[in-house]
Design an enzyme around this catalytic site. Sequence first.
Site, PDB file in Angstrom:
ATOM      1  N   HIS A  45      29.931  27.178  47.833  1.00 55.78           N
ATOM      2  CA  HIS A  45      29.877  26.347  46.628  1.00 55.78           C
ATOM      3  C   HIS A  45      29.907  24.858  46.972  1.00 55.78           C
ATOM      4  O   HIS A  45      30.898  24.170  46.703  1.00 55.78           O
ATOM      5  CB  HIS A  45      31.053  26.691  45.709  1.00 55.78           C
ATOM      6  CG  HIS A  45      30.934  28.043  45.082  1.00 55.78           C
ATOM      7  ND1 HIS A  45      32.025  28.852  44.811  1.00 55.78           N
ATOM      8  CD2 HIS A  45      29.850  28.718  44.658  1.00 55.78           C
ATOM      9  CE1 HIS A  45      31.599  29.968  44.253  1.00 55.78           C
ATOM     10  NE2 HIS A  45      30.286  29.926  44.154  1.00 55.78           N
ATOM     11  N   CYS A 100      32.228  36.630  53.976  1.00 56.02           N
ATOM     12  CA  CYS A 100      33.255  36.307  54.972  1.00 56.02           C
ATOM     13  C   CYS A 100      33.953  37.597  55.401  1.00 56.02           C
ATOM     14  O   CYS A 100      34.337  38.412  54.547  1.00 56.02           O
ATOM     15  CB  CYS A 100      34.274  35.324  54.402  1.00 56.02           C
ATOM     16  SG  CYS A 100      35.591  34.987  55.600  1.00 56.02           S
ATOM     17  N   GLU A 130      33.395  36.026  43.974  1.00 58.55           N
ATOM     18  CA  GLU A 130      34.222  36.865  44.858  1.00 58.55           C
ATOM     19  C   GLU A 130      34.939  37.950  44.056  1.00 58.55           C
ATOM     20  O   GLU A 130      35.066  39.095  44.500  1.00 58.55           O
ATOM     21  CB  GLU A 130      35.247  36.003  45.611  1.00 58.55           C
ATOM     22  CG  GLU A 130      36.048  36.836  46.608  1.00 58.55           C
ATOM     23  CD  GLU A 130      37.203  36.080  47.253  1.00 58.55           C
ATOM     24  OE1 GLU A 130      37.168  34.839  47.296  1.00 58.55           O
ATOM     25  OE2 GLU A 130      38.137  36.755  47.708  1.00 58.55           O
ATOM     26  N   THR A 168      40.688  35.374  47.691  1.00 54.79           N
ATOM     27  CA  THR A 168      41.189  34.760  48.930  1.00 54.79           C
ATOM     28  C   THR A 168      41.515  33.266  48.799  1.00 54.79           C
ATOM     29  O   THR A 168      42.149  32.696  49.684  1.00 54.79           O
ATOM     30  CB  THR A 168      40.144  34.903  50.064  1.00 54.79           C
ATOM     31  OG1 THR A 168      38.925  34.329  49.602  1.00 54.79           O
ATOM     32  CG2 THR A 168      39.937  36.341  50.461  1.00 54.79           C
ATOM     33  N   SER A 226      33.591  24.938  43.307  1.00 49.45           N
ATOM     34  CA  SER A 226      34.375  25.446  44.433  1.00 49.45           C
ATOM     35  C   SER A 226      35.824  25.700  44.029  1.00 49.45           C
ATOM     36  O   SER A 226      36.598  24.770  43.785  1.00 49.45           O
ATOM     37  CB  SER A 226      34.328  24.433  45.590  1.00 49.45           C
ATOM     38  OG  SER A 226      35.251  24.794  46.573  1.00 49.45           O
ATOM     39  N   SER A 270      34.386  24.478  51.716  1.00 48.52           N
ATOM     40  CA  SER A 270      32.914  24.466  51.706  1.00 48.52           C
ATOM     41  C   SER A 270      32.337  23.053  51.810  1.00 48.52           C
ATOM     42  O   SER A 270      31.122  22.871  51.732  1.00 48.52           O
ATOM     43  CB  SER A 270      32.410  25.139  50.425  1.00 48.52           C
ATOM     44  OG  SER A 270      33.099  24.631  49.299  1.00 48.52           O
TER      45      SER A 270
HETATM   46  O1  10G Z   1      36.462  28.465  46.824  1.00 54.49           O
HETATM   47  P1  10G Z   1      35.339  29.298  46.407  1.00 54.49           P
HETATM   48  O2  10G Z   1      35.679  30.771  46.433  1.00 54.49           O
HETATM   49  O3  10G Z   1      34.742  28.935  45.072  1.00 54.49           O
HETATM   50  O4  10G Z   1      34.168  29.181  47.509  1.00 54.49           O
HETATM   51  P2  10G Z   1      33.556  27.960  48.327  1.00 54.49           P
HETATM   52  O5  10G Z   1      32.162  28.358  48.620  1.00 54.49           O
HETATM   53  O6  10G Z   1      33.801  26.673  47.683  1.00 54.49           O
HETATM   54  O7  10G Z   1      34.402  27.922  49.696  1.00 54.49           O
HETATM   55  C1  10G Z   1      34.355  28.920  50.665  1.00 54.49           C
HETATM   56  C2  10G Z   1      35.083  30.091  50.206  1.00 54.49           C
HETATM   57  C3  10G Z   1      34.531  31.307  50.004  1.00 54.49           C
HETATM   58  C4  10G Z   1      33.208  31.661  50.520  1.00 54.49           C
HETATM   59  C5  10G Z   1      35.254  32.320  49.242  1.00 54.49           C
HETATM   60  S1  10G Z   1      35.969  33.483  50.313  1.00 54.49           S
HETATM   61 FE1  SF4 Z   2      36.668  33.291  54.580  1.00 51.83          FE
HETATM   62 FE2  SF4 Z   2      38.849  32.058  53.711  1.00 51.83          FE
HETATM   63 FE3  SF4 Z   2      36.699  30.687  54.207  1.00 51.83          FE
HETATM   64 FE4  SF4 Z   2      36.756  32.360  52.150  1.00 51.83          FE
HETATM   65  S1  SF4 Z   2      37.945  30.495  52.375  1.00 51.83           S
HETATM   66  S2  SF4 Z   2      35.090  32.049  53.564  1.00 51.83           S
HETATM   67  S3  SF4 Z   2      38.039  34.008  52.988  1.00 51.83           S
HETATM   68  S4  SF4 Z   2      37.897  31.845  55.722  1.00 51.83           S
END
Ligand code: 10G
Ligand code: SF4
Length: 315
Positions: A45, A100, A130, A168, A226, A270
Amino acid sequence: MSQPQEILLAEPRGFCAGVDRAIEIVERALQKFGAPIHVRHEIVHNTYVVNDLKAKGAIFIEELAEVPPGATLVFSAHGVSKAVQNEAEARGFRIFDATCPLVSKVHVEVAKLAQEGYEFIMIGHKGHPEVEGTMGQLEHGIHLVEDVADVARVQPLQTKLLAVVTQTTLSVDDAAEITAAVRARFPSVREPKQQDICYATQNRQDAVKVLSAQVDLMIVVGSPTSSNSNRLRELAVKLGIPAYMVDSAEELRPEWFEGVTRVGLTAGASAPEILVRQVVDRIKALGAVSVRTVPGMEETIKFPLPKGLKIEAAV
Ligand code: 10G
Ligand code: SF4
């Protein structure tokens, strides 16, 4: 006279191992098979990451019907339901799963306990990919709770075999409070051996706690979608620090920094480091004179790439 302004960088911040791996999967698929590579949902995200991959030839879609026959398809780091996985296989795409491994671990646990007859209470945010992916590991038997009030309302069919799973990227403190409410209502509930909230979420929130004691403003680099980035901003606010989340340096507003001596800066899992550097430069242009890192937990974890995308050994 006011003191010179200083920027304090959180450690760790930014990319986690799951994000590194997911982006690398798309990049390697582009190198190996050429553009376009279709990706179901934003790989992570983050606007910058998604735009960068789009420029390299990735096409982001939400519905598998948008993907042409024979295409290469990558599942995002957040994971997918069994229904999405089955449909993608039935359509015959070449699939690379960037879920992940720490999310896949939760999926495996759900499937295993379901075989033993367990029903689940999932702590998470409704509509988040997720949560859809994890709940979608089963056709039924997973009940979502978003807060303590939901725990009082949830109606499992039985309470003898009941397990908790979580998203997570939750607030560690909120999740602990909701889990305590689940335990109070269902004392025999099974909890994960190790919590499902991942190491990266825990470490980034711990770093914000340390930093919040030393700063009078917190900036979080992250996109509005995110979840984990939003949790970092919320945490600083809960600790009494004004906090803003920005997707890029352009979103910083000069008035936020007026009268501020120490600016805390972190980034969601992210958000790429290049954006942190641009934010630092912008805050400096607004008057900050120095930057220092506040040491925190060192992260060395790295996840292997899927078969078919590893660098082949030279012969
Ligand atoms: O924090 P979220 O789940 O919205 O995702 P992100 O893409 O901002 O950050 C990486 C985390 C994940 C891929 C969820 S495990
Ligand atoms: Fe994996 Fe944690 Fe990163 Fe999500 S936030 S992609 S569970 S290491």
